[in-house]
Write a protein that holds these residues in place. Structure first.
Motif, PDB file in Angstrom:
ATOM      1  N   PHE A   1       0.802  -1.235   0.000  1.00 23.71           N
ATOM      2  CA  PHE A   1       0.000   0.000   0.000  1.00 23.71           C
ATOM      3  C   PHE A   1       0.831   1.280   0.000  1.00 23.71           C
ATOM      4  N   ILE A   2       2.126   1.186   0.416  1.00 22.18           N
ATOM      5  CA  ILE A   2       2.905   2.431   0.428  1.00 22.18           C
ATOM      6  C   ILE A   2       3.630   2.653  -0.899  1.00 22.18           C
ATOM      7  N   ALA A   3       3.490   1.693  -1.792  1.00 24.96           N
ATOM      8  CA  ALA A   3       4.207   1.822  -3.066  1.00 24.96           C
ATOM      9  C   ALA A   3       3.642   2.955  -3.910  1.00 24.96           C
ATOM     10  N   VAL A   4       4.526   3.631  -4.606  1.00 22.04           N
ATOM     11  CA  VAL A   4       4.091   4.640  -5.582  1.00 22.04           C
ATOM     12  C   VAL A   4       3.931   3.913  -6.908  1.00 22.04           C
ATOM     13  N   ILE A   5       2.691   3.854  -7.347  1.00 18.62           N
ATOM     14  CA  ILE A   5       2.420   3.103  -8.574  1.00 18.62           C
ATOM     15  C   ILE A   5       2.957   3.878  -9.771  1.00 18.62           C
ATOM     16  N   GLY A   6       3.768   3.208 -10.541  1.00 18.37           N
ATOM     17  CA  GLY A   6       4.308   3.855 -11.736  1.00 18.37           C
ATOM     18  C   GLY A   6       4.069   2.976 -12.948  1.00 18.37           C
ATOM     19  N   GLU A   7       4.131   3.593 -14.077  1.00 21.04           N
ATOM     20  CA  GLU A   7       3.971   2.827 -15.319  1.00 21.04           C
ATOM     21  C   GLU A   7       5.179   1.930 -15.512  1.00 21.04           C
ATOM     22  N   PRO A   8       4.966   0.645 -15.845  1.00 17.37           N
ATOM     23  CA  PRO A   8       6.134  -0.180 -16.161  1.00 17.37           C
ATOM     24  C   PRO A   8       6.841   0.357 -17.408  1.00 17.37           C
ATOM     25  N   VAL A   9       8.122   0.153 -17.425  1.00 13.80           N
ATOM     26  CA  VAL A   9       8.899   0.616 -18.581  1.00 13.80           C
ATOM     27  C   VAL A   9       8.601  -0.299 -19.760  1.00 13.80           C
ATOM     28  N   PRO A  10       8.323   0.258 -20.946  1.00 12.43           N
ATOM     29  CA  PRO A  10       8.048  -0.612 -22.089  1.00 12.43           C
ATOM     30  C   PRO A  10       9.252  -1.504 -22.423  1.00 12.43           C
ATOM     31  N   VAL A  11       8.941  -2.658 -23.000  1.00 16.01           N
ATOM     32  CA  VAL A  11       9.996  -3.650 -23.281  1.00 16.01           C
ATOM     33  C   VAL A  11      11.107  -3.069 -24.145  1.00 16.01           C
ATOM     34  N   TRP A  12      10.721  -2.232 -25.131  1.00 16.59           N
ATOM     35  CA  TRP A  12      11.734  -1.701 -26.044  1.00 16.59           C
ATOM     36  C   TRP A  12      12.751  -0.815 -25.335  1.00 16.59           C
ATOM     37  N   LEU A  13      12.393  -0.360 -24.125  1.00 13.35           N
ATOM     38  CA  LEU A  13      13.329   0.442 -23.336  1.00 13.35           C
ATOM     39  C   LEU A  13      13.933  -0.381 -22.192  1.00 13.35           C
ATOM     40  N   ALA A  14      13.093  -1.269 -21.633  1.00 16.33           N
ATOM     41  CA  ALA A  14      13.542  -2.032 -20.459  1.00 16.33           C
ATOM     42  C   ALA A  14      14.676  -2.999 -20.794  1.00 16.33           C
ATOM     43  N   ILE A  15      14.685  -3.530 -22.003  1.00 16.97           N
ATOM     44  CA  ILE A  15      15.765  -4.460 -22.372  1.00 16.97           C
ATOM     45  C   ILE A  15      17.066  -3.719 -22.691  1.00 16.97           C
ATOM     46  N   PRO A  16      17.023  -2.716 -23.556  1.00 17.81           N
ATOM     47  CA  PRO A  16      18.313  -2.071 -23.864  1.00 17.81           C
ATOM     48  C   PRO A  16      18.881  -1.224 -22.727  1.00 17.81           C
ATOM     49  N   ALA A  17      18.054  -0.736 -21.816  1.00 18.05           N
ATOM     50  CA  ALA A  17      18.566   0.167 -20.769  1.00 18.05           C
ATOM     51  C   ALA A  17      19.683  -0.476 -19.932  1.00 18.05           C
ATOM     52  N   PRO A  18      19.460  -1.690 -19.387  1.00 19.47           N
ATOM     53  CA  PRO A  18      20.570  -2.296 -18.624  1.00 19.47           C
ATOM     54  C   PRO A  18      21.786  -2.582 -19.504  1.00 19.47           C
ATOM     55  N   LEU A  19      21.531  -2.885 -20.773  1.00 17.10           N
ATOM     56  CA  LEU A  19      22.647  -3.196 -21.676  1.00 17.10           C
ATOM     57  C   LEU A  19      23.472  -1.939 -21.968  1.00 17.10           C
ATOM     58  N   VAL A  20      22.761  -0.829 -22.175  1.00 24.19           N
ATOM     59  CA  VAL A  20      23.473   0.438 -22.418  1.00 24.19           C
ATOM     60  C   VAL A  20      24.297   0.816 -21.186  1.00 24.19           C
ATOM     61  N   LEU A  21      23.669   0.650 -20.013  1.00 24.03           N
ATOM     62  CA  LEU A  21      24.397   0.919 -18.758  1.00 24.03           C
ATOM     63  C   LEU A  21      25.659   0.050 -18.685  1.00 24.03           C
ATOM     64  N   ALA A  22      25.490  -1.233 -19.026  1.00 28.06           N
ATOM     65  CA  ALA A  22      26.621  -2.164 -18.957  1.00 28.06           C
ATOM     66  C   ALA A  22      27.724  -1.758 -19.923  1.00 28.06           C
ATOM     67  N   VAL A  23      27.357  -1.425 -21.140  1.00 32.43           N
ATOM     68  CA  VAL A  23      28.369  -1.050 -22.144  1.00 32.43           C
ATOM     69  C   VAL A  23      29.154   0.183 -21.675  1.00 32.43           C
ATOM     70  N   GLY A  24      28.417   1.164 -21.167  1.00 31.52           N
ATOM     71  CA  GLY A  24      29.072   2.388 -20.695  1.00 31.52           C
ATOM     72  C   GLY A  24      30.025   2.118 -19.547  1.00 31.52           C
ATOM     73  N   LEU A  25      29.568   1.305 -18.599  1.00 29.58           N
ATOM     74  CA  LEU A  25      30.406   1.061 -17.427  1.00 29.58           C
ATOM     75  C   LEU A  25      31.611   0.167 -17.767  1.00 29.58           C
ATOM     76  N   VAL A  26      31.413  -0.794 -18.655  1.00 29.23           N
ATOM     77  CA  VAL A  26      32.553  -1.640 -19.052  1.00 29.23           C
ATOM     78  C   VAL A  26      33.595  -0.789 -19.791  1.00 29.23           C
ATOM     79  N   ALA A  27      33.114   0.152 -20.597  1.00 30.11           N
ATOM     80  CA  ALA A  27      34.055   1.058 -21.283  1.00 30.11           C
ATOM     81  C   ALA A  27      34.828   1.883 -20.261  1.00 30.11           C
ATOM     82  N   LEU A  28      34.119   2.328 -19.215  1.00 29.21           N
ATOM     83  CA  LEU A  28      34.781   3.095 -18.153  1.00 29.21           C
ATOM     84  C   LEU A  28      35.821   2.219 -17.439  1.00 29.21           C
TER      85      LEU A  28
END
Lengths: 268, 317
Positions: A226-253
């Motif tokens: 009940f204390i959760a702030v309901i938010g829209e789930p991230v669409p699949v086309w964004l939810a899949i590449p987002a962690p991958l983009v994060l990973a690519v950036g951090l591995v490059a770093l």
């Protein structure tokens, strides 16, 4: 240097890293965390005589997956494995063997990261799917076959995929932390806290947590309370590449950091 | 001034390395040609720092380093030709000696068969074939040292950097390894050996570089190093029939700073700052029939003497 040779070197670095992880404490710790949900599921199925009411099985497993696997065991497993990829070899004083080979340091980082990803992805993805199957199997004769026929295979694949993405994202975070911070446990706990309060954060801040993207890909939605702030789930086309983009950036770093890294283990 | 791009040498050009405020090495300029070069100095003098700088394990604070014209920032090219036997004692967990070597060779892009063959050859040269299937964790200190050596030579490098390579080896193994170094140098390779044990280097090296507190204090051919300490008196042992007469003659000519007569009355030990004139004076004494000289031997014309002069600040007795 030919591209073929560089691929060979990448494979060799990854293979050596996998061997190191298999024989090392960090790899075994990750394996322990990965197998924990399976042990728990087996105990639940064995101890609980009555089947879980219809429709609740998927829901109960989703709770276990989102709260225990994603946010505890997989997270901690990634801390141990990825945090030790570079730092672990520095502590063990074995990093120079790689640095004294005719291999670009970027290739070394990438090879190590891929080895960590293979190990954690296979272990956490594999044992998560096994746990799911055990829970389904525990509901009575033929329940597993029936559930798999009714979309269970897709759910299993989704759980495996989410585990892979989680390992890719968290792994890259801890790879970098392992290089910048002597004891990555402290920032790991801070990030863990941030990920845990994600469900009460406003929509904008939710998107700064990896867990938000991972939960959006979970095949079964779970009420966050009940204390959760309901938010829209991230669409699949964004939810899949987002962690991958994060990973690519951090591995490059991480690769940039390793390129400028010195190895002396405090000698002289 | 030395060229920083020597194609056939290991070149340090005005290299300094500081660990925070702690000096590693300072303003080192060196050109190391093929053959065996000894890097000699006490613990903490900067020998390992120089080797780590040459191989890019650490970066210079100032100056440039190159090995056969290749900078350490280009590991792909550098480690095709360089092998470095470090003094770091650890090995990856779980590996056998052979598996460890084959793993390293696979990093070079070797296929399974090639890695196996080259590992076998390196193990043979390092005298470790019999123990190669055992876990490295069960190896003695000497065996681990041999394995590090095998790892450094497995790809048949043109340049070998060896940090205290004889540590932990028994006398028999030392002799074998020293023979191996000589063979490798005879094949035209650069072999750089660091050591704080002087006689090893004195016996082995064509050239010696003396390092103290981060500075190169002398360099050159082993026996030529004497010239590096011209300000120090050279000691010469002279066996003759009339040492007292010879001593008086040398003193009167002002060519010696100190003379000790041997107790047996058959010789003297002279200290001179002008060895060339001193030897001329000896010749004149002989040709003039003043004394009959049996032997003339520089008493300290070896690395140990120079080491004592420069590193320990002692006068050889």
């Amino acid at each position: 240097m030919s591209r073929e040779k560089r691929w060979k070197q990448l494979g060799a670095v990854a293979f050596l890293e996998l061997r190191r992880l298999f024989f090392g404490r960090d790899g075994l710790t990750a394996f322990f965390f990965a197998v924990l949900p399976l042990v728990l599921m087996t105990l639940v199925v064995t101890i609980r005589r009555q089947p879980i009411p219809g429709g609740r099985v998927e829901h109960d497993f989703a709770i276990l997956f989102q709260n225990l696997i994603l946010q505890v065991t997989l997270y901690l497993g990634c801390v141990y494995v990825f945090g030790s990829l570079i730092r672990g070899e520095q502590i063990a004083k074995t990093l120079h063997f790689l640095f004294l080979s005719p291999v670009r340091r970027e290739v070394i980082v990438l090879g190590k990261y891929l080895a960590g990803l293979v190990l954690t992805g296979a272990a956490f993805g594999g044992f998560s799917v096994l746990s799911y199957f055990v829970l389904l199997y525990g509901q009575g004769t033929g329940s597993l076959t029936a559930a798999l026929g009714a979309g269970g295979v897709g759910h299993a694949a989704a759980y495996f995929g989410v585990c892979l993405l989680a390992c890719a994202g968290y792994g890259a975070v801890f790879l970098v932390l392992g290089q910048w911070v002597k004891n990555p446990i402290v920032p790991a706990i801070a990030i863990w806290g941030w990920e845990h309060i994600n469900f009460v954060l406003p929509e904008v801040l939710k998107r700064l947590g990896l867990i938000h993207y991972l939960l959006s890909l979970s095949p079964v939605t779970v009420d966050e309370g009940f204390i959760a702030v309901i938010g829209e789930p991230v669409p699949v086309w964004l939810a899949i590449p987002a962690p991958l983009v994060l990973a690519v950036g951090l591995v490059a770093l991480a690769a940039w950091k390793v390129r400028h890294m010195e190895v002396d283990y405090g000698v002289e | 001034m030395r060229e920083a791009s020597g194609q056939n040498e290991i070149v340090f050009h005005e290299v300094s390395k500081f660990y925070g405020e702690v000096l590693g090495v300072d303003r080192v300029s060196l050109s190391i040609p093929a053959g065996i070069t000894g890097l000699v100095g006490p613990n903490g003098s900067g020998k390992t720092t120089l080797m780590n700088l040459a191989t890019g394990l650490i970066r210079p604070t100032r100056g440039t380093v190159s090995v056969l014209g290749v900078p350490p920032t280009d590991p792909e090219r550098m480690f095709e030709t360089v092998g470095y036997c470090t003094s770091f004692e650890a090995f990856p967990p779980g590996a056998t000696g052979r598996g460890f070597l084959e793993g390293l060779l696979s990093l070079r892009g070797d296929g399974t068969a090639s890695a196996r063959a080259r590992a076998e050859k390196a193990l043979f040269r390092a005298g470790l074939v019999e123990a190669s299937s055992r876990k490295v964790a069960s190896y003695s200190k000497g065996m681990k040292q041999r394995l590090r050596l095998a790892a450094a030579i497995a790809h048949e490098p043109r340049v070998l950097l060896l940090d205290e390579p004889l540590n932990g080896l028994d006398p028999m193994a030392r002799a074998e390894v020293i023979d191996l170094f000589r063979t490798l140098a005879a094949e035209g390779r650069h072999v750089v050996i660091s050591s704080h044990i002087l006689h090893e280097v004195d016996l082995l090296a064509d050239r010696v570089v003396l390092v103290k507190s981060g500075y190169v204090v002398a360099e050159g051919e082993s026996h030529g190093l004497r010239e590096e300490v011209a300000e120090r008196p050279m000691q010469v042992l002279v066996r003759c029939d009339l040492p007292g007469v010879l001593a008086a003659r040398l003193f009167s000519s002002g060519l010696v700073s100190e003379v000790e007569l041997h107790e047996d009355g058959g010789g003297l030990l002279a200290r001179t700052r002008t060895p060339e004139k001193f030897f001329l004076a000896l010749n004149e004494a002989v040709t003039g029939g003043a004394v009959l000289i049996e032997t003339v031997t520089p008493a300290d014309d070896d690395v140990k003497a120079v080491y004592r002069y420069l590193i320990e600040g002692e006068t050889v007795s």
